[in-house]
Write an enzyme that holds these catalytic residues in place. Structure first.
Site, short mmCIF file in Angstrom:
data_model
loop_
_atom_site.label_atom_id
_atom_site.label_comp_id
_atom_site.label_asym_id
_atom_site.label_seq_id
_atom_site.Cartn_x
_atom_site.Cartn_y
_atom_site.Cartn_z
N GLU A 252 0.85 -1.20 0.00
CA GLU A 252 0.00 0.00 0.00
C GLU A 252 0.88 1.24 0.00
O GLU A 252 1.58 1.50 0.98
CB GLU A 252 -0.91 0.00 1.23
CG GLU A 252 -1.75 1.26 1.40
CD GLU A 252 -2.42 1.34 2.77
OE1 GLU A 252 -2.80 2.46 3.16
OE2 GLU A 252 -2.57 0.29 3.44
N LYS B 223 -10.81 -1.66 7.54
CA LYS B 223 -9.57 -1.36 8.25
C LYS B 223 -9.93 -0.80 9.62
O LYS B 223 -10.53 0.28 9.71
CB LYS B 223 -8.74 -0.34 7.46
CG LYS B 223 -7.43 0.01 8.16
CD LYS B 223 -6.56 0.91 7.32
CE LYS B 223 -6.90 2.37 7.49
NZ LYS B 223 -5.88 3.25 6.89
#
Length: 202
Positions: free
Chosen positions: A37, A124
């Site tokens: 990421e 998340k």
């Protein structure tokens, strides 16, 4: 998403510069962390996304995506997934329309439900350090089938506990990829820490 589920970890990189994103992706993938990421807090992140995507090394996604424009640009640059720090309806709309999974930041049960309504592929849980691994177990009660990915405060010392309490994967951070190591190109050091992190999850 399947790569993230299989590896049980994704690596977020927060650095003021990434001079060789392909070398970084290779170091991580070789150690067992294929999902990378790269965040919009890094200048020139779209170029970095494009380089990794073109190289075929691992699965690259964009993080700290706050706007629809960023989401579109990231996907156009090769991002295979998007990550937000919180609820972002406009980002979710782009992700759903373009069939790209979004890992949406949430903390409370109400936020988790809202993220699911917006089409999040996974949630998340951020900041995970606030309540620790036990909070994941609590969330598993009402949300037994949701992919939860804790982020913020996850390290080699607690990753296994987060997974044992219901996380489908965890987010590794600067403990594995330190900004100074990225700037200096210390890929072997990053690979060693990544391998240690992966080993700690077993």
């Amino acid at each position: 998403m399947q790569v993230i589920r299989d590896d049980r970890v994704l690596q977020v990189v927060r650095a003021p510069e990434i001079p060789d994103p392909v070398a970084l992706a290779e170091a991580l993938a070789g150690a067992g962390i294929r999902a990378l990421e790269l965040t919009f807090t890094t200048p020139g992140v779209l170029d970095c996304l494009r380089e990794v995507a073109d190289s075929g090394r691992g699965v690259v996604g964009a993080g700290t995506v706050l706007t629809a424009e960023q989401a579109e640009a990231a996907i156009d640059s090769g991002a295979r997934f998007l990550v937000t720090p919180g609820l972002r309806e406009a980002v979710a709309a782009v992700a759903v329309r373009r069939d790209i999974p979004v890992v949406m930041g949430a903390f409370t049960p109400s936020e988790v439900m809202r993220a699911l309504d917006l089409g999040a592929a996974a949630i998340k849980i951020f900041p995970a350090r606030a309540l620790g691994p036990g909070y994941l177990k609590d969330l598993r009660g009402p949300f037994p089938d949701i992919d939860l990915i804790p982020s913020g405060g996850v390290n080699a010392g607690n990753a296994a506990e987060f997974l044992a309490h219901g996380a489908v994967a965890v987010t590794a951070g600067t403990d594995v990829v330190a900004p100074a190591d990225v700037a200096a190109g210390r890929w072997s050091d990053i690979a060693a820490r990544a391998a240690s992190f992966v080993g700690s999850m077993k």
